[in-house]
Design an enzyme around this catalytic site. Sequence first.
Site, PDB file in Angstrom:
ATOM      1  N   HIS A 197       0.735  -1.313  -0.150  1.00 11.88           N
ATOM      2  CA  HIS A 197       0.199  -0.127  -0.142  1.00 11.88           C
ATOM      3  C   HIS A 197       0.874   1.130  -0.077  1.00 11.88           C
ATOM      4  O   HIS A 197       0.219   2.333  -0.242  1.00 11.88           O
ATOM      5  CB  HIS A 197      -0.744   0.084   1.228  1.00 11.88           C
ATOM      6  N   CYS A 257     -11.598  -9.328  -5.875  1.00 12.97           N
ATOM      7  CA  CYS A 257     -11.490  -7.996  -6.884  1.00 12.97           C
ATOM      8  C   CYS A 257     -12.721  -6.901  -6.688  1.00 12.97           C
ATOM      9  O   CYS A 257     -12.699  -6.099  -7.233  1.00 12.97           O
ATOM     10  CB  CYS A 257     -11.326  -8.103  -8.314  1.00 12.97           C
ATOM     11  N   HIS A 287      -6.375 -13.487  -6.174  1.00 15.18           N
ATOM     12  CA  HIS A 287      -6.930 -14.053  -4.818  1.00 15.18           C
ATOM     13  C   HIS A 287      -6.892 -15.572  -4.768  1.00 15.18           C
ATOM     14  O   HIS A 287      -7.194 -15.966  -3.702  1.00 15.18           O
ATOM     15  CB  HIS A 287      -8.351 -13.280  -4.653  1.00 15.18           C
ATOM     16  N   LYS A 309       2.376 -11.762  -5.441  1.00 15.87           N
ATOM     17  CA  LYS A 309       1.642 -10.329  -4.874  1.00 15.87           C
ATOM     18  C   LYS A 309       1.401 -10.470  -3.492  1.00 15.87           C
ATOM     19  O   LYS A 309       1.175 -11.518  -3.149  1.00 15.87           O
ATOM     20  CB  LYS A 309       0.469 -10.109  -5.718  1.00 15.87           C
ATOM     21  N   LYS A 311      -3.476  -9.454   1.576  1.00 11.07           N
ATOM     22  CA  LYS A 311      -4.074  -9.839   2.712  1.00 11.07           C
ATOM     23  C   LYS A 311      -4.767 -11.295   2.698  1.00 11.07           C
ATOM     24  O   LYS A 311      -4.959 -12.322   3.473  1.00 11.07           O
ATOM     25  CB  LYS A 311      -5.065  -9.189   3.293  1.00 11.07           C
TER      26      LYS A 311
HETATM   27  N1  MSP Z   1     -10.321  -0.207  -3.110  1.00 14.61           N
HETATM   28  C1  MSP Z   1      -9.621  -0.383  -4.095  1.00 14.61           C
HETATM   29  C2  MSP Z   1      -9.293   0.847  -4.753  1.00 14.61           C
HETATM   30  C3  MSP Z   1     -10.378   1.977  -4.992  1.00 14.61           C
HETATM   31  S1  MSP Z   1      -9.472   3.321  -5.695  1.00 14.61           S
HETATM   32  C4  MSP Z   1     -11.044   4.351  -6.089  1.00 14.61           C
HETATM   33  C5  MSP Z   1      -8.457  -1.285  -3.901  1.00 14.61           C
HETATM   34  N2  MSP Z   1      -7.859  -1.176  -2.722  1.00 14.61           N
HETATM   35  S2  MSP Z   1      -6.788  -2.358  -2.385  1.00 14.61           S
HETATM   36  O1  MSP Z   1      -6.570  -1.882  -0.918  1.00 14.61           O
HETATM   37  O2  MSP Z   1      -6.618  -3.550  -2.872  1.00 14.61           O
HETATM   38  O3  MSP Z   1      -5.666  -1.642  -2.970  1.00 14.61           O
HETATM   39  C6  MSP Z   1      -5.126   0.002  -2.765  1.00 14.61           C
HETATM   40  C7  MSP Z   1      -3.902   0.489  -3.709  1.00 14.61           C
HETATM   41  O4  MSP Z   1      -2.750  -0.384  -3.201  1.00 14.61           O
HETATM   42  C8  MSP Z   1      -4.135   0.042  -4.983  1.00 14.61           C
HETATM   43  O5  MSP Z   1      -3.412   1.150  -5.903  1.00 14.61           O
HETATM   44  C9  MSP Z   1      -3.233  -1.341  -5.229  1.00 14.61           C
HETATM   45  O6  MSP Z   1      -2.774  -1.620  -6.600  1.00 14.61           O
HETATM   46  C10 MSP Z   1      -2.296  -1.251  -4.263  1.00 14.61           C
HETATM   47  N3  MSP Z   1      -1.729  -2.148  -3.803  1.00 14.61           N
HETATM   48  C11 MSP Z   1      -2.304  -3.189  -3.197  1.00 14.61           C
HETATM   49  N4  MSP Z   1      -1.404  -4.289  -3.037  1.00 14.61           N
HETATM   50  C12 MSP Z   1       0.076  -3.854  -3.757  1.00 14.61           C
HETATM   51  C13 MSP Z   1       1.208  -4.508  -3.625  1.00 14.61           C
HETATM   52  N5  MSP Z   1       1.577  -5.754  -3.269  1.00 14.61           N
HETATM   53  N6  MSP Z   1       2.321  -3.743  -4.542  1.00 14.61           N
HETATM   54  C14 MSP Z   1       2.061  -2.534  -4.796  1.00 14.61           C
HETATM   55  N7  MSP Z   1       0.655  -1.852  -4.708  1.00 14.61           N
HETATM   56  C15 MSP Z   1      -0.348  -2.538  -4.197  1.00 14.61           C
HETATM   57  O7  MSP Z   1      -7.964  -1.681  -5.081  1.00 14.61           O
END
Ligand code: MSP
Length: 471
Positions: free
Chosen positions: A21, A127, A146, A293, A296
Amino acid sequence: MRKTYITTAIPYVNGAPHIGHAMDYCLADVFARYQMLIGNEVRFQAGTDEHGNKIFQKANELGLPVEDYVKENSDKFKDFIHKLNVSYTDFVRTTDPEHEKRCQEIWMKLRDHIYPAKYEGWYCTGCERFITEKEYEENHGICPDHQKPYERLEEENYYFRISDFKESITSAIEAEKLKILPEFRKKEVLKLLEDTPDVSVSRPKSQLTWGVPVPDDENQVMYVWIDALANYITVLGYPDKDISDWWPAAAQFVGKDILRFHAIIWPAMLLGLGLPLPENLVSHGMVLSDGQKMSKSIGNVIEPVEVINKHGIDAFRYYFLRHIDTFADSDFTWEKFENAYNNELANDLGNLVQRLATLASKNNIVLDDYTLVLPEEYRALMDNFEFSKAFDYAWEKVQGINRRIDEEKPWSLAKEGKTEELNACMNSLINALLNANLMLKPFLPNACEKISAAFDKTVTVPTQPLFPKSK
Ligand code: MSP
């Protein structure tokens, strides 16, 4: 001075933040700090995505009222953003009553492009996404992100007529009015757009209770992505306020996994509302843990606080912004992190500052007035969101100063009593350091502030090394 609006994806709150994140926040923060450095005014949104079944189910599993659960996790994200030293200005939660009300107003404005129909097909709860037959077949019925089987759905939904906007979106992307970075992702999006059907934008209340109600149908709740994407403008006050000072955004940062929503549904929403498209959509790669990747749902998450606590926030930002490529997927390993810290941050920069400050103070060097400028090459890289390359460019300057010290040997000049030469040499080295420091500011704001302070008019040797070596 330009008003610059910068956004980050809002994470789901079905758990605490993980290091993946950090990507959105760190990249957006570099851009924000760079914009401020070149004299622009910045508004910078962050927030949390709090609706949807995934979150609702998680709260239920834990036996917590969902409102408490989302608040608790939203606070953890906010805390995380502070720890990362991110210069955001606005924080939005999709459960904010203001946001919900504005979402419903947005829905009504899009009403001409929305129609009821039956959805019969696949869905991924991980997703929160409807899956096409083609994808279902390609992935053999299992979500690659997932690693869970897709669910079969048969329900009455509202659909959003993407076909009304397809041509406009395609030409905006092709003409780079909506610039998608990196270039190869732009091609992927254009391909995807060709096959994109109208999208389902609501779910029956019986299937999704935790969401924003569709305003004129009490049996339907908005699909989470409509509610989530709207955050970028509801936080500015849309539709109650005129947002033209800040919208269109200069840059929106998202992970590659959610680019499709931002490059297709989001522009369609904006066009339906009569709003301009964002200037840049920057999609970064994934931070991987052992080549997979980090997520969680998979359970291979690395704790960000542990990484920050190890060597501090600048070390964290250093690793993430230089060694994790801005666009490609990169692995995080403790070994690489430690190496980068000891061999680069501590050696190249930490020692340089200590060395120069000590030499200058021992020899009573009087500092000249320096002119600090950002080189064209650096600016071009930053303007094109090539942050890890811009960081490399600045770092080469740091390494160049180290080489110069070894070659020019100011300590010998001191020993030989060549005061004038020593003075010129030291001033030239410190000038070079402060110019490199200026380029590093968006990346390592804490350390750079200390460096500026150490060489401000008179030289003060830092009592603690900037980056103490780990044992
Ligand atoms: N809730 C949606 C986003 C809505 S935006 C209008 C979502 N949430 S998320 O928690 O899955 O991901 C939030 C952000 O963190 C996204 O840009 C996502 O690509 C990024 N990442 C989540 N896991 C990641 C990694 N392991 N590495 C890099 N970025 C990652 O999608």
